[in-house]
Design a protein around this motif. Sequence first.
Motif, PDB file in Angstrom:
ATOM      1  N   THR A 164       0.839  -1.194   0.000  1.00  0.00           N
ATOM      2  CA  THR A 164       0.000   0.000   0.000  1.00  0.00           C
ATOM      3  C   THR A 164       0.876   1.245   0.000  1.00  0.00           C
ATOM      4  OG1 THR A 164      -0.098   0.086   2.397  1.00  0.00           O
ATOM      5  CG2 THR A 164      -1.776  -1.255   1.286  1.00  0.00           C
ATOM      6  N   ARG A 165       0.211   2.339  -0.269  1.00  0.00           N
ATOM      7  CA  ARG A 165       0.936   3.615  -0.273  1.00  0.00           C
ATOM      8  C   ARG A 165       1.457   3.945   1.113  1.00  0.00           C
ATOM      9  NH1 ARG A 165      -1.451   9.219  -2.855  1.00  0.00           N
ATOM     10  NH2 ARG A 165       0.501  10.423  -2.651  1.00  0.00           N
ATOM     11  N   LEU A 166       0.702   3.553   2.132  1.00  0.00           N
ATOM     12  CA  LEU A 166       1.132   3.802   3.508  1.00  0.00           C
ATOM     13  C   LEU A 166       2.387   3.014   3.837  1.00  0.00           C
ATOM     14  CD1 LEU A 166       0.547   5.171   6.212  1.00  0.00           C
ATOM     15  CD2 LEU A 166      -0.900   3.199   6.804  1.00  0.00           C
ATOM     16  N   ASP A 167       2.445   1.761   3.351  1.00  0.00           N
ATOM     17  CA  ASP A 167       3.651   0.944   3.605  1.00  0.00           C
ATOM     18  C   ASP A 167       4.865   1.540   2.926  1.00  0.00           C
ATOM     19  OD1 ASP A 167       2.151  -0.835   5.089  1.00  0.00           O
ATOM     20  OD2 ASP A 167       1.766  -2.166   3.388  1.00  0.00           O
ATOM     21  N   VAL A 168       4.629   2.073   1.729  1.00  0.00           N
ATOM     22  CA  VAL A 168       5.767   2.678   0.998  1.00  0.00           C
ATOM     23  C   VAL A 168       6.277   3.910   1.742  1.00  0.00           C
ATOM     24  CG1 VAL A 168       6.426   3.825  -1.150  1.00  0.00           C
ATOM     25  CG2 VAL A 168       4.989   1.779  -1.219  1.00  0.00           C
ATOM     26  N   GLU A 169       5.361   4.724   2.259  1.00  0.00           N
ATOM     27  CA  GLU A 169       5.781   5.931   2.978  1.00  0.00           C
ATOM     28  C   GLU A 169       6.534   5.569   4.264  1.00  0.00           C
ATOM     29  OE1 GLU A 169       5.698   9.142   2.378  1.00  0.00           O
ATOM     30  OE2 GLU A 169       4.920   8.768   0.355  1.00  0.00           O
ATOM     31  N   LYS A 170       6.030   4.592   4.952  1.00  0.00           N
ATOM     32  CA  LYS A 170       6.710   4.175   6.199  1.00  0.00           C
ATOM     33  C   LYS A 170       8.101   3.665   5.909  1.00  0.00           C
ATOM     34  CE  LYS A 170       4.464   1.888   9.297  1.00  0.00           C
ATOM     35  NZ  LYS A 170       3.661   0.863   9.967  1.00  0.00           N
ATOM     36  N   ALA A 171       8.251   2.894   4.809  1.00  0.00           N
ATOM     37  CA  ALA A 171       9.580   2.381   4.467  1.00  0.00           C
ATOM     38  C   ALA A 171      10.537   3.504   4.113  1.00  0.00           C
ATOM     39  CB  ALA A 171       9.450   1.379   3.322  1.00  0.00           C
ATOM     40  N   LYS A 172       9.998   4.494   3.371  1.00  0.00           N
ATOM     41  CA  LYS A 172      10.858   5.627   3.003  1.00  0.00           C
ATOM     42  C   LYS A 172      11.273   6.448   4.220  1.00  0.00           C
ATOM     43  CE  LYS A 172       9.304   6.349  -1.753  1.00  0.00           C
ATOM     44  NZ  LYS A 172       8.652   7.294  -2.706  1.00  0.00           N
ATOM     45  N   GLN A 173      10.318   6.656   5.132  1.00  0.00           N
ATOM     46  CA  GLN A 173      10.652   7.423   6.348  1.00  0.00           C
ATOM     47  C   GLN A 173      11.690   6.690   7.190  1.00  0.00           C
ATOM     48  OE1 GLN A 173       6.995   8.213   8.409  1.00  0.00           O
ATOM     49  NE2 GLN A 173       6.253   9.692   6.838  1.00  0.00           N
ATOM     50  N   HIS A 174      11.523   5.370   7.290  1.00  0.00           N
ATOM     51  CA  HIS A 174      12.501   4.579   8.070  1.00  0.00           C
ATOM     52  C   HIS A 174      13.883   4.658   7.434  1.00  0.00           C
ATOM     53  CE1 HIS A 174      14.019   1.417  10.652  1.00  0.00           C
ATOM     54  NE2 HIS A 174      14.415   0.716   9.559  1.00  0.00           N
ATOM     55  N   ALA A 175      13.925   4.569   6.100  1.00  0.00           N
ATOM     56  CA  ALA A 175      15.220   4.652   5.422  1.00  0.00           C
ATOM     57  C   ALA A 175      15.846   6.038   5.593  1.00  0.00           C
ATOM     58  CB  ALA A 175      15.031   4.331   3.940  1.00  0.00           C
ATOM     59  N   HIS A 176      14.991   7.062   5.530  1.00  0.00           N
ATOM     60  CA  HIS A 176      15.505   8.419   5.711  1.00  0.00           C
ATOM     61  C   HIS A 176      16.066   8.625   7.122  1.00  0.00           C
ATOM     62  CE1 HIS A 176      15.839  12.740   5.124  1.00  0.00           C
ATOM     63  NE2 HIS A 176      15.131  12.908   6.277  1.00  0.00           N
TER      64      HIS A 176
END
Length: 511
Positions: A164-176
């Motif tokens: 989902t889009r939410l999972d993608v955002e969470k992954a990006k925030q964690h990587a950042h």
Amino acid sequence: MDWGTDLWDQYDHIDKHTQSGLDLVDRYIKFVKERTEIEQAYAKQLRNLSKKYAKRGSKEEQDCRFSNHASLQEILNELNDYAGQRELIAENMMTGICVELTKYLQELKQERKTHLNDAKKAQQFLEGSFKSLESTKKRYAKEWAEAEKAIQQSEKTESDLNATRLDVEKAKQHAHARTHTAEECRNDYAAQLQKYNKEQNFYYYSEIPQIFNKMQDMDERRIRGLAVGYCQFSDIEKKVLPIITKCLEGIYAAGGKINEKQDSILFIEQHKSGFERPADLEFEDYTQGIKPATSDSSLNPPKVRAKLWPFSKKHKISHAEKHMPPAAEDFSHLPPEQRKKRLQAKIDDIAKDLQKTQDQSEALEKMKGVYEQNPQMGDPSSLEPQISETAQNIGRLRGELAKYETWLSEAVGGEESSNAINNNIQHGVVGADQSPSIYTEFDDEFEEADTPVGHCTALYTFEGNSEGTISITEGELLSIMEDDKGDGWMRVVRAGGDEGYIPSSYVKLGP
């Protein structure tokens, strides 16, 4: 070249080298101590040897009149003085080398310990900084690995069609977030690395070189101090060599003083009897009917032959003198010359005591005057017992002085009647208690004389302590400027030009 630049990485060798230097100083101190013990033992043995062979007793003193006996005594005395110089060498080595170097060694040990501690502290500080750098580096490596993993996970999630889009955002925030944390660790690591390099540069180029250069200076000062101690080992003995040389010269001179002919003459004068040699015995012809002689025959030696051996009898008399009653107070038991010398010595001793007592009396009177003027300093009446006692002592000493002077006058008069050396010149003896009144009669300045009226030789030493008198020594040649006018004094001039009065009885006329 210096230790800090060329031996910056040789801490262990510097440690061993400096310790070896301090051990050398300690070895040298022990070496000098043993040398002093040898010197002291040597001096003690020399003194015991000198004492063992020294003459003691009346018989030995009589033998010392012979030059060969007297020379041995001089040699023993010089040897005793020589032993004293060996003791002086030991004492100076102990105080000048052992004590000083021991004190210096303790200072060097403390200084070396301080420098080594400073080096260890600097090394420990650098090691601590390096550990911090390693810790920061490891944290940076860990965080960067986590960031890379988070980025990969974010990219995988983004490419996943089921995410989902939410999972993608969470992954990006964690990587950042991981990337940001890794960047902070990277900055910390860079700062710590810069700090460590600066501290390491200070350690290897400034701190350690300074410490090692200080240790080099300390070691060079140790070497110089040890060199001074080496030189002192020789100089201390060199300083006493002149006196040792005098002792050896005195021993050599003692051998040169021996006069075998004079010793033989002295032995003859001591023991010759003056008897005539016995005459030849007459032949007694019994074939002619002559009766044997009873007094002059060879069977019955003549009585006169007993006079050939009078020595044992004299020895018995001399031995008996040891058990005679105590010596007379006026020394009348002594020969005239010996009696005169003993009386004069007694008079000198009494005169010294009298002068000392008079000085004490004057001091007490002055103190009494001060107390009278300043009562707060003391009670004048408290000094009366001491003043009274001093006055009694002065009277007693004056009485003894007059008594011994009378005996000396008798001895001098008796000697002059039989002594041709004095040429029948009358001598007077003046007591120390009468000297002040006589000395005041002397003028401060003497009338000049073009030429002396004669010459004389001092028989005794005289201390001219009063105004108008001069001091003379026994055996000194003097020029007579004014003869004795009946008061017992004459005016003389010494070789150095000193002029003054002396007792006439202290000299003999002629050179």
